[in-house]
Design an enzyme around this catalytic site. Structure first.
Site, mmCIF file in Angstrom:
data_model
loop_
_atom_site.group_PDB
_atom_site.id
_atom_site.type_symbol
_atom_site.label_atom_id
_atom_site.label_comp_id
_atom_site.label_asym_id
_atom_site.label_seq_id
_atom_site.Cartn_x
_atom_site.Cartn_y
_atom_site.Cartn_z
ATOM 1 N N ARG D 259 -11.967 -30.735 -37.329
ATOM 2 C CA ARG D 259 -12.673 -31.393 -36.228
ATOM 3 C C ARG D 259 -14.066 -31.712 -36.747
ATOM 4 N NH1 ARG D 259 -14.162 -27.193 -32.333
ATOM 5 N NH2 ARG D 259 -16.247 -27.601 -33.106
ATOM 6 N N HIS D 263 -17.001 -29.536 -30.469
ATOM 7 C CA HIS D 263 -15.817 -29.416 -29.607
ATOM 8 C C HIS D 263 -15.817 -30.518 -28.546
ATOM 9 C CE1 HIS D 263 -12.720 -27.623 -27.126
ATOM 10 N NE2 HIS D 263 -13.550 -27.578 -26.107
ATOM 11 N N TYR D 272 -22.078 -22.134 -35.057
ATOM 12 C CA TYR D 272 -20.963 -21.411 -35.671
ATOM 13 C C TYR D 272 -20.423 -21.998 -36.971
ATOM 14 C CZ TYR D 272 -18.474 -24.894 -32.838
ATOM 15 O OH TYR D 272 -18.044 -26.060 -32.266
HETATM 16 C C1 LIG Z 1 -5.741 -21.147 -20.937
HETATM 17 C C2 LIG Z 1 -7.040 -21.698 -21.419
HETATM 18 N N1 LIG Z 1 -7.998 -20.849 -21.855
HETATM 19 C C3 LIG Z 1 -9.198 -21.327 -22.246
HETATM 20 C C4 LIG Z 1 -9.467 -22.667 -22.227
HETATM 21 C C5 LIG Z 1 -10.873 -23.176 -22.611
HETATM 22 N N2 LIG Z 1 -10.802 -23.941 -23.860
HETATM 23 C C6 LIG Z 1 -10.719 -25.278 -23.854
HETATM 24 S S1 LIG Z 1 -10.511 -25.905 -25.380
HETATM 25 C C7 LIG Z 1 -10.564 -24.389 -26.092
HETATM 26 C C8 LIG Z 1 -10.356 -24.259 -27.569
HETATM 27 C C9 LIG Z 1 -9.017 -24.795 -28.004
HETATM 28 O O1 LIG Z 1 -8.859 -24.734 -29.379
HETATM 29 P P1 LIG Z 1 -7.623 -25.395 -30.096
HETATM 30 O O2 LIG Z 1 -6.358 -25.009 -29.440
HETATM 31 O O3 LIG Z 1 -7.744 -25.078 -31.554
HETATM 32 O O4 LIG Z 1 -7.766 -26.948 -29.873
HETATM 33 P P2 LIG Z 1 -8.950 -27.914 -30.316
HETATM 34 O O5 LIG Z 1 -9.971 -27.910 -29.236
HETATM 35 O O6 LIG Z 1 -9.483 -27.426 -31.610
HETATM 36 O O7 LIG Z 1 -8.322 -29.249 -30.439
HETATM 37 C C10 LIG Z 1 -10.772 -23.411 -25.119
HETATM 38 C C11 LIG Z 1 -10.909 -21.967 -25.395
HETATM 39 C C12 LIG Z 1 -8.446 -23.511 -21.775
HETATM 40 N N3 LIG Z 1 -8.599 -24.839 -21.722
HETATM 41 N N4 LIG Z 1 -7.254 -23.002 -21.396
#
Ligand SMILES: Cc1ncc(C[n+]2csc(CCOP(=O)(O)OP(=O)(O)O)c2C)c(N)n1
Ligand SMILES: Cc1ncc(C[n+]2csc(CCOP(=O)(O)OP(=O)(O)O)c2C)c(N)n1
Ligand SMILES: [Mg+2]
Ligand SMILES: [Mg+2]
Lengths: 327, 360, 327, 360
Positions: D259, D263, D272
């Protein structure tokens, strides 16, 4: 023949069979619903009759069961899934609250989820912890779900047929202590969702109950009758949608009411009934509406459940408390 | 990072040390437990079997509400208890009563819940046995937390967390193994793969080559062991506990076994499996096998049987005592200090009782 | 110095730091609570100050977070875990309902779970779906949990310190729209759990609110005052235990009441307040207690939330509806 | 059952077909996509990048509330869309806007939610793109259900289910893969492993050798692919889709990518990770790499850029239109037939508005 004498479990089984026969998009799945026929035998014989594609056992994972049902409902099916016991539906809570309840709304009505989540619930059968929860408040508080619960075999048949046919997701709560109650059942579809019913006429006070508490209310009315007090009994049948009209008319007719429910009382369906009926019928009330509910404690062990469950005496105590100036 | 991945995979067949005929199996390359360890295990197995059968009988007599028997799986439970140190923790499921007893829990206390009395009948801190968990796999993250807390304090505690084949399908299984691996928590996850989750056979539970293959997906070494061979279990579980204690992180062990009786007495196993299938497992019985192997003097075995009888008698007596539930108990343990709501409700119930007493 | 001007987020951060300093068994973990300091920066600096063993990031799995916290609490620790947003606590629902809430009771008080589950909740910040749920009813209905929610930075500090010190598990709901409100905060421990507070005196009617709705109620009282109506405002602070004494005394003093809360009204904490206050104060009431709550719909998108959220006008409309015979 | 287990394991290193320098990588033994497929992919990549950057800008201009950019990950999303047939389904997350656009969803509709307008802006049935799921991993069992329903009806549908590295830790990931494997549902699970879940690096998410090693635990073949090499992605995903369609059951693909931006715009990535770490990924950029490889005439590339500009302009215009929310919408879609409760509430809101209108 459109009438048969059936237990509630048999009536539910019959509703599933009839729905599956009429509509090939109805599929049934969950834990042990296949060859075993479910731990309460509600799905007995369905795999044998309709084959493994129509009624099948799944891996042991409730979020997975509900989540897969969401996908199948998105794609032309009408899944009816079973959660084995009330507390074992909690792993599926996120799927139910964040998807089942919201999909239609999220998509401007483009994706509808015609699915039924069957949950044997509540106590009274001496079950151990996690097998006796009255979990209706969690679902009733969640907008987007229908929440229904039958108190008789006949309503069980009618409500389940209607729930399966519904375009909206239904949480179908089956009072497990009533599975073995028996009556003549009319095997026709009906319009019961959203409609409360007056189970017993009465003039002094109204008992409002649903599911497992309906027989308790009726028994209390019976005893009260012998003691010279005429109690009306309303069976909600449908918690969401709620039948304000029938309930309020009943309460207005007597001016006094007691809500009877097994679930812990705090922030519950009982609270809602008291709140909304009071809002609507305040000036018809001679006394505040009383609640007879489970205590605000975790469901107790089998040998203690008689202390916890709303029983006839506790209901009659509450009725006595309804400020009978003339008594 | 992936170079050394294959050591995380289990062997293609389960580790067996003692064959069905009681003879050592050649070429396993694994340490064989000492005779003393095996004698200890035999005594425990005999007691475990006796307890299973006694509990089964007590259900029929109405003294127990329900009993999920581990008849046939006793070797797993005995070994799980035997390889632990006093400072370790055991996390049992509803089917692991005899494992809890193996840790020192009084069998009467162990069956409190199934008798219909209070939810957990023993003091979890006394023998470091967690309350048994009914919601499947939910105890696994607890084991991780207990082990992680101990590790943060520098204590040598290992947690042995039990789970069934069906339980591996739950999200909590996944999350627990992943947390354990990332935190390097000293937990041994023991799956008793008894081929069924109530009526659902393993093939509808997983398409994996075997459940031990789940380990590598978390970076956890997976092992497979004959779950009816207590010698193999003692070795494999003992080594897993030692590795966890040595700081090598969590371990996954799949024990291949079979549930000889119905799920509980309320279950009708004829609906989903044949008696031929069940019978085929009779010859693999963990007790017969170990007895053949040890070939002890008859008097030694009778001594063990008598000890087991005494435990069973104790259980019978204990369960014959009636329960006298007091209303106050309903409210006493919900919070450290009861809320005013609970005090009100308790008073209401007390009042009801007083009036009933007066009336009656 | 025991007073500092802090935002609510800073006050919460300060409470965590002070608790961690005083008691080495307090550990903080969850998603992004480490180097990032949490998406709302409530855990900012804790890993730097106390090290990775005391404040750490976990894998992304809420049931795992709560389940591991249960184990740590069983074994001598006082975990404080963060759920990133309200709806993302639902995956942990089974752990919360079947274990966190019940462990003490199941074990006859032998195993206590001194743990805090922090949940940023409710709306008002233009968040997208699943980021704005008012989920308090789910927890409040579950016996065995304490459920608290601050409306001011000062209460945030005091309630969190007390929650961390509590032998019982606490669901700690942080109204995210108030994270940036600022006030002088007394950095001392206090006894706030179970105690409602009268935030504003008034004689004509009582507004009962908690968390994010307290400022709405206060603003409504301000406007009403200008219009010649004197409204009292009660801030619950603690939903479970519920302070019947303070709330009922307040309502009795005015004889009229409106409950204000963001959550959907059906089978909610608002229902409970109406029900229990009516049960207790029926004959002091000049009119039925009104509720101003979120509608019974899934939380709407950002551009629609102003239509949904209880606002000053809607509260005042409800007050107008309280049957003022003399007005 | 375990003899053929090892074919379920991924290769030790990700499949790469085009190197950083644009030259084909020797010895992969995999089919190389045709030039036409690669040209199509390049055009889509250029549009995807343009959309990512446009959306990023629209946040700064206040026309979008928030945007989780997939800048750097476009190859995954373009390939995921390109390998599907019309009858297939795509299940995106919040970061997969450009994958949805790749399936034909209008970018303005695709950003409806992030604009603050209604939750899902497109008709999921039109392009068979599910509403994007915010609660992590919750969409994966839906993909299984959609695929299973199609299979029951004998339709050749495959579901492509996207998920992040962080999402693999959720219980729903586990349950979805397990259901898919047991049901043999035609689903391709594509993990975009971009090294972070918001601030949490992969090493705190898993201790597995790599995420593709999770497959074997479900009996699902796992593969690893260079997520910044669209050629490798087209081949690996294309083959996975073909196997799923042919009845070989679900497939797991882990794409290694990064990425490049925070975020979302609300995130501060400097807390981080270092800019050196980010910069190291610049040279692996999926677009540069493919451009080098195809070495097209400048005019062809400018044509693609112009097409992308037109899409971006369309997005800009679309997002400049103001939203005029109507109160009735709040109630209209909750149920097929509104409950009497909702009718009451709707009337109350309408009445408020009428009075405001009258007053204002
Ligand atoms: C059940 C749940 N817990 C927490 C979140 C908050 N949250 C949104 S995105 C994220 C990180 C997701 O990481 P990843 O699966 O690696 O996807 P990326 O954002 O890197 O595409 C979090 C913790 C959420 N959307 N759903
Ligand atoms: C979350 C949850 N879902 C369902 C159940 C009901 N249930 C009790 S035991 C059981 C089967 C468990 O099978 P397995 O994990 O293989 O353990 P075994 O009984 O074979 O020892 C089921 C479905 C439960 N206890 N918890
Ligand atoms: Mg099993
Ligand atoms: Mg990621």
């Amino acid at each position: 023949m459109t009438h048969e004498k059936l237990t509630m479990a048999q009536a539910l089984n019959r509703a599933l069979r009839d729905a599956m026969t009429e509509d090939s998009s109805v599929v049934v799945f969950g834990e042990d619903v296949g060859p075993l026929g479910g731990v309460f035998r509600v799905t007995d014989g369905l795999t044998a009759e309709f084959g493994e594609n129509r009624c099948f056992d799944t891996p042991l994972a409730e979020a997975g069961i509900v989540g897969v049902a969401v996908g199948m409902a998105m794609n032309g099916m009408r899944p009816v899934v079973e959660m084995q016991f009330d507390a074992f539906a909690y792993p599926a809570f996120e799927q139910i609250v964040s998807h089942v309840a919201k999909m239609r709304n999220r998509t401007l009505g483009r994706v509808t989820l015609p699915m039924v989540i069957r949950i044997p619930y509540a106590g009274g059968i001496g079950g151990v912890e996690h097998h006796c929860d009255s979990s209706e408040a969690y679902y009733a508080h969640t907008p987007g779900l229908h929440v229904v619960t039958p108190a008789t075999p006949g309503d069980a048949y009618g409500l389940l047929r209607e729930s399966i046919a519904s375009p909206d997701p239904v949480v179908f709560l089956e009072p497990k202590k009533l599975y073995w109650t028996k009556e003549e059942v009319s095997l026709t579809t009906a319009s019961l969702v959203g409609r409360a019913v007056v189970r017993r006429e009465g003039t002094d006070a109204t008992l409002i109950a649903y599911g497992p508490s309906v027989p308790v209310a009726l028994a209390a009315a019976e005893v009260a009758d012998r003691e010279g007090r005429s109690l009306q009994v309303v069976d909600l049948r449908s918690i969401v949608p709620f039948d304000d009209e029938t309930v309020c008319a009943a309460v207005r007719s007597t001016g006094r009411a007691v809500v009877v429910a097994e679930a812990a009382g705090f922030a519950s369906v009982s609270s809602e009934i008291v709140a909304r009926v009071t809002e609507r019928c305040f000036h018809s009330l001679a006394a505040p509406i009383r609640r007879v509910t489970g205590f605000d404690i975790p469901y107790p062990p089998p040998k203690y459940e008689h202390l916890h469950l709303p029983g006839v005496d506790r209901v009659l105590d509450a009725v006595d408390d309804l400020q009978w100036e003339d008594s | 990072m992936t170079g050394d991945a294959h050591h995380l995979l289990p062997s293609g067949t389960p580790v067996t040390l003692i064959g069905i005929d009681g003879h050592p199996v050649a070429g396993s390359g694994r340490v064989f437990p000492s005779d003393a360890e095996l004698r200890q295990a035999l005594a425990a197995l005999i007691t475990a079997r006796r307890l299973n059968d006694q509990a089964h009988a007590l259900v029929r007599q109405g003294r127990l509400a329900v009993y999920p028997s581990s008849h046939g799986q006793e070797a797993c439970q005995v070994a799980a208890a035997q390889v632990l140190d006093d400072g370790d923790w055991l996390f049992p499921t509803y089917r692991d009563t005899v494992a809890a007893v193996g840790r020192g829990v009084d069998p009467v206390e162990a069956l409190t819940l199934l008798k219909g009395d209070w939810h957990c009948g023993w003091d979890p801190y006394e023998h470091r046995v967690a309350p048994h968990a009914t919601p499947l796999a939910t105890q696994l993250p607890h084991a991780v937390g207990v082990a992680h807390a101990a590790r943060l304090r520098g204590e040598p505690t290992v947690a042995m967390a039990l789970c069934g084949d069906g339980g591996t399908s739950e999200g909590d299984f996944h999350e627990a193994l992943n947390f354990a691996a990332v935190l390097r928590a000293p937990v041994v996850f023991l799956i008793q793969n008894n081929e069924y989750a109530i009526s659902v056979p393993l093939a509808r539970q997983t398409a994996a080559p075997s459940l031990a293959y789940k380990g590598i997906g978390y970076g956890i070494p997976g092992e497979r062991v004959d779950g009816n061979d207590v010698a193999a279990l003692l070795t494999v579980l003992g080594e897993a506990v030692a590795r966890a204690r040595a700081g090598e992180g969590p371990q996954l062990v799949e024990a291949h076994t079979y549930r000889m009786q119905a799920h509980t007495n309320a279950d009708d196993a004829t609906r989903y499996r044949t008696s031929a299938e069940v019978d085929a497992w009779l010859e693999r019985d963990p007790i017969t096998r170990l007895e053949r192997h040890l070939n002890l003097p008859a008097s030694d075995v009778s001594e063990m049987r008598e000890a087991a009888d005494r435990v069973a008698a104790h259980l019978r007596d204990g369960l014959n005592r009636d329960i006298s539930p007091t209303p106050a108990q309903l409210f006493e343990y919900v919070y450290a200090t009861p809320t005013s709501q609970l005090r009100e409700q308790q008073a209401q119930l007390a009042d009801e009782h007083a009036r009933e007493g007066a009336a009656g």
